[in-house]
Design a protein around this motif. Structure first.
Motif, short mmCIF file in Angstrom:
data_model
loop_
_atom_site.label_atom_id
_atom_site.label_comp_id
_atom_site.label_asym_id
_atom_site.label_seq_id
_atom_site.Cartn_x
_atom_site.Cartn_y
_atom_site.Cartn_z
N ARG A 1 1.59 1.15 -9.06
CA ARG A 1 2.33 1.73 -7.94
C ARG A 1 3.20 2.87 -8.44
NH1 ARG A 1 3.14 -3.99 -7.85
NH2 ARG A 1 5.16 -3.75 -8.83
N ASN B 1 2.35 -3.10 7.03
CA ASN B 1 3.75 -3.42 6.82
C ASN B 1 4.63 -2.19 6.99
OD1 ASN B 1 4.45 -6.25 5.70
ND2 ASN B 1 2.45 -5.75 4.82
N ALA B 2 4.04 -1.03 6.82
CA ALA B 2 4.77 0.22 6.95
C ALA B 2 3.93 1.13 7.82
CB ALA B 2 4.99 0.86 5.59
N LEU C 1 0.08 -6.77 -3.63
CA LEU C 1 0.20 -8.21 -3.84
C LEU C 1 0.82 -8.83 -2.60
CD1 LEU C 1 1.62 -8.14 -7.48
CD2 LEU C 1 -0.63 -8.95 -6.80
N ASN C 2 0.46 -10.08 -2.32
CA ASN C 2 0.89 -10.60 -1.03
C ASN C 2 2.37 -10.91 -0.96
OD1 ASN C 2 1.13 -13.03 -2.28
ND2 ASN C 2 -0.68 -13.95 -1.35
N ALA C 3 3.04 -10.97 -2.13
CA ALA C 3 4.48 -11.22 -2.08
C ALA C 3 5.22 -10.01 -1.48
CB ALA C 3 5.03 -11.49 -3.48
N PHE C 4 4.55 -8.88 -1.41
CA PHE C 4 5.22 -7.68 -0.89
C PHE C 4 5.09 -7.57 0.62
CE2 PHE C 4 3.66 -5.75 -5.13
CZ PHE C 4 4.59 -6.52 -5.81
N GLU C 5 4.32 -8.47 1.22
CA GLU C 5 4.07 -8.34 2.64
C GLU C 5 5.05 -9.17 3.44
OE1 GLU C 5 0.00 -9.55 2.77
OE2 GLU C 5 -0.73 -7.58 2.12
N ILE D 1 2.26 5.56 -3.41
CA ILE D 1 3.67 5.30 -3.11
C ILE D 1 3.76 4.18 -2.10
CG2 ILE D 1 5.72 6.22 -1.98
CD1 ILE D 1 5.22 8.84 -3.13
N VAL D 2 2.90 4.27 -1.09
CA VAL D 2 2.89 3.24 -0.07
C VAL D 2 1.70 2.33 -0.35
CG1 VAL D 2 2.84 2.78 2.39
CG2 VAL D 2 3.82 4.90 1.55
N SER D 3 1.98 1.17 -0.92
CA SER D 3 0.89 0.24 -1.17
C SER D 3 1.45 -1.16 -1.22
CB SER D 3 0.22 0.57 -2.51
OG SER D 3 0.99 0.08 -3.58
N PHE D 4 0.63 -2.09 -0.85
CA PHE D 4 1.06 -3.48 -0.85
C PHE D 4 -0.01 -4.25 -1.59
CE2 PHE D 4 3.01 -1.31 2.57
CZ PHE D 4 4.28 -1.84 2.68
#
Lengths: 220, 588
Positions: B351, B245-246, B232-236, B227-230
């Motif tokens: 995700r 980030n979270a 790809l770098n566009a999500f950061e 649920i909590v994952s990043f």
């Protein structure tokens, strides 16, 4: 003279993304203080002042809906951009077709809030009344530097100034009583490594008080 | 009464804490996890192999399922690096042989496994089980694995270790467990990732860079998704990487993911609605009965094959819903004010997407369900019909189950659980289906009725209402009467009736169709064999026509719904009075 302002904002959709669910976006239940600050800054901001959101009144019940959108998966690397600036050439393009990411979002609909805020003078002459008048004049006339939005750029906000003495619009009965929303993003401390600050959002009849950034309550 | 937790992660953490307090729940503590283990290596005290035991459970049909046991958490593996787990692992690591056909790789894995355990030996030299395990690893020849009993089945599966004449595994000993916990604490302290405020608890903790995977969501990666994952770098944002980030503390990340994995592994708390996997739980142990009812309403007709179970489901639902309707929930439920949570997850890439997240009390959800069921109530249901689960309703919106819009399924569930208006798409889809195949069965009528009541504030009764204020309703009744006359005039020997040809268009554009139908009607009347019946029918058509001023040229969609309901009610009315005529047509 009262040094705080009250602004009613509303819109069809809103997404105040929770940081823990920001990839497949899920909104907080309410407007966050940093989003409220963004709205105020869209209407009036000068380098001499810093907005401080003190209270947020939630007017409408919480309703969610979901949607999916096509976005991209990568950022253009800063290094490439820097090299292109330096060298005067280089490729900065990005092809959305090649780097598509579909992302789902669970967003709010039909939201309305009253933002209560004041501001600190951080530079220039100490004439708070001047800034206050300018904000009020601009908000009254519906003027803004850019269109204020509710969390995401694609969800525009309508706004109206609540004049002194004007009562707060009715709050939906769903908000009667006390509600604890847990930890909600207050704002990002940009001077301290962009550290996020959270506060315990407890709503009494839909009204939440926002502690100032750096307050004990924020960091605990 | 406990307070509601509006955030998903805090609610899951609370659920974990509840499980942790309950000794019967066997919940994994921080640093441990429940894993599927199939075989057990039984050792003598001196580390020699005593036997190789199959510990899988055998089902009725002899199908073997791995046992789920509590082991030191391996934290998952990715990439090609060697990462042995502690005191348990697959046979490649634990015995140096697996079914992947790469003996060199397996030898390296075994080497890594042995080194890991050897490094703990000085700390655990008093634990006889662990000492035996180390001795075993020192002397074990991987080639010997192939001569073990059941090797063909065991190759590649997880194994654990145990001493002969002991009930517990090597890793169950207090010394081994505390040594493992200390090791983890050292590791975390040593690497010292960023610390910060966890947004779940508000307390300072080491922040999790990656969150544990969540398994059991249908359609997602079998190894799990997050649920909590990043990824790809566009999500950061703000220059932060991965889950920084979270900010969520390591312990909170462990707690929420353990709780969620447990919920998702529990078939009794999980149903599928559209493409979403939905779990529901209550903060109180007494919420169990409500969970069962939810399963019945949203569920997948589990009891269909089994008459007794099916009857039990229906009666349980009935008791529950009756109680809700009469405001007697407090008697039917032990803890109606317990918080109740509903979480819908659907996969998107690697995700997980939170489709809906609803928080309320058992009482509030029960009331909404009962209102929903009440709105669906329409004449024509047979006593042995299964309850109208959401899944059954959705079947009426598409030609085949896989054509059901996933988005729609989610929106309907959200509407029912949230007490909100039904999605317009549900209504439109049903109207479209009726127009396409001219079938108006009990379930479709129920959807139309529920929509008209909730969304359009129309008043619609369970059965025929001759005094309904709306003309569209009577147009539908008229259509039913005309069709009936046609059937009776031809002794039910028709290949196609006016309904097959004109049903949809009569509802949409009455002025274009009804004059024609009335002309036909005259012919049908003349052909009728019984005078008595003819007079009865003429009276009925006269009565209905008397309520109509004109045929509108066009009916908007919601009025078309009323038209169909009028038709359905009138048609049911024919059968209610004369139950001996062709009961087959009940659904038609």
């Amino acid at each position: 003279m009262r040094m705080s302002i009250r602004l009613k904002v509303w819109g069809d959709f809103a997404c105040f993304t929770r940081p823990e669910m920001k990839v497949e976006r899920v909104s907080y239940d309410i407007l966050t203080p940093s989003a409220a600050r963004g709205i105020l800054e869209a209407i009036y901001w000068k380098p001499e002042i810093r907005w401080r959101v003190t209270r947020i009144q939630v007017l409408n019940p919480v309703r969610f809906t979901s949607l999916r959108r096509n976005e991209v998966g990568a950022k253009i690397p800063a290094g490439t951009a820097a090299a292109a600036m330096k060298g005067g050439r280089g490729r900065l393009g990005m092809y959305v077709e090649e780097d598509r990411q579909q992302r789902a979002a669970t967003i709010l609909r039909d939201v309305a809030y009253v933002i209560e805020a004041n501001f600190d003078i951080v530079g220039g002459d100490d004439n708070a009344g001047k800034h206050l008048d300018q904000f009020n004049r601009r908000a009254r006339g519906g003027r803004c530097f850019h269109r204020p939005y509710l969390g995401c750029r694609e969800f525009p906000a309508d706004f109206a100034l609540l004049e002194d003495g004007e009562p707060v619009p009715p709050v939906h009965e769903e908000w009667a009583g006390e509600r604890d929303l847990g930890y909600v993003l207050n704002d990002i401390d940009f001077r301290d490594g962009m550290t996020p600050h959270f506060f315990r959002a407890v709503l009494r009849d839909g009204l939440v008080s926002v502690p100032p950034l750096g307050d004990r309550e924020v960091r605990r | 009464m406990s307070t509601l937790q509006s955030g998903l992660l805090p609610a899951l953490v609370r659920y974990y804490e509840r499980l942790e307090r309950d000794p019967g729940q066997n919940v994994a503590g921080f640093g441990f996890s429940i894993e599927k283990v199939s075989f057990c290596v039984v050792l003598e005290l001196d580390g020699s192999l005593s036997s190789f035991a199959d510990i899988r459970d055998r089902g009725e049909k002899g199908k073997a399922t791995p046992r789920r046991i509590l082991v030191p958490d391996g934290g998952g593996r990715s990439g090609i690096g060697l990462k042995p787990f502690f005191c348990w692992d697959n046979t490649g690591y634990a015995l140096g042989r697996d079914n992947k056909g790469k003996p060199e790789r397996a030898a390296q894995m075994f080497e890594a496994f042995r080194e890991l355990h050897r490094s703990f030996l000085h700390e655990l030299q008093d634990d006889e089980g662990f000492v035996a395990l180390c001795r075993f690893l020192e002397t074990w020849e991987p080639a010997g694995a192939e001569s073990l009993d059941d090797w063909d089945e065991a190759a590649g599966l997880n194994v654990a270790f145990r001493l002969r004449n002991r009930d517990s595994y090597v890793h169950d000993s207090e010394a081994v467990r505390s040594c493992w916990s200390a090791h983890l604490a050292r590791q975390m302290g040593g690497e010292s990732g960023p610390r910060g405020i966890s947004l779940v608890s508000g307390e300072e903790d080491e922040l999790a860079r990656l969150h544990p995977q969540i398994g059991g969501v249908s359609g997602a990666n079998t190894t799990g998704a997050a649920i909590v994952s990043f990824n790809l770098n566009a999500f950061e944002s703000y220059g932060k990487s991965q889950s920084y980030n979270a900010p969520v503390g390591e312990r909170d990340a462990f707690r929420y993911s353990t709780a969620l994995n447990r919920l998702l592994a529990d078939q009794a708390r999980k149903v599928r609605i559209g493409d979403a996997t939905v779990v529901f739980w209550s903060d109180s142990a007494e919420g169990g009965e409500a969970e069962a009812v939810f399963r019945d309403i949203f569920g997948d007709d589990q009891g269909m094959g089994n008459e007794a179970e099916h009857a039990a489901t229906v009666s349980r639902l009935k008791v529950f819903l009756d109680a809700a309707r009469q405001g007697r929930l407090a008697d039917a439920l032990r803890d109606p004010d317990a918080p109740f949570y509903v979480l819908g997850l659907s996969p998107n890439q690697s995700r997980l997407n939170v489709r809906y997240w609803l928080v309320g009390t058992v009482r509030r959800f029960a009331e909404r369900l009962s209102e929903h069921v009440g709105r669906l109530d329409v004449i024509g249901a047979r006593p042995d019909d299964p309850p109208l689960s959401i899944r059954r309703l959705l079947w009426e919106t598409a030609r085949e189950p896989k054509a059901i819009a996933p988005q729609l399924a989610g929106e309907v569930a959200r509407a029912v659980l949230g007490g909100l208006p039904y999605p317009q798409a549900l209504f439109q889809a049903v109207i479209r289906r009726v127009r396409a195949d001219s079938v108006l069965n009990h379930r479709r009528a129920a959807i139309l009725k529920a929509y008209l009541i909730r969304n359009e504030n129309e008043e619609v009764s369970v059965a025929l209402n001759k005094d309904h204020p709306d003309q569209a309703y009577h147009l539908g009744r008229l259509f039913a009467a005309l069709e009936k006359v046609q059937e009776e005039s031809a002794d039910s020997k028709l290949n196609s009736t006016v309904k097959d040809r004109f049903f949809g268009s009569a509802a949409a554009t009455p002025a274009a169709i009804f004059p024609r139908l009335l002309r036909l009607h005259q012919h049908h009347l003349n052909k009728m064999s019984s005078d008595g019946l003819r007079i009865t029918r003429e009276k009925l058509v006269g009565e209905i026509s008397g309520r109509l001023d004109r045929f509108p040229s066009h009916l908007p969609l919601e009025k078309q719904g009323l038209f169909y309901l009028g038709y359905y009610h009138q048609r049911q009315d024919f059968f209610t009075k004369r139950p001996d005529t062709n009961p087959e047509a009940n659904n038609g």
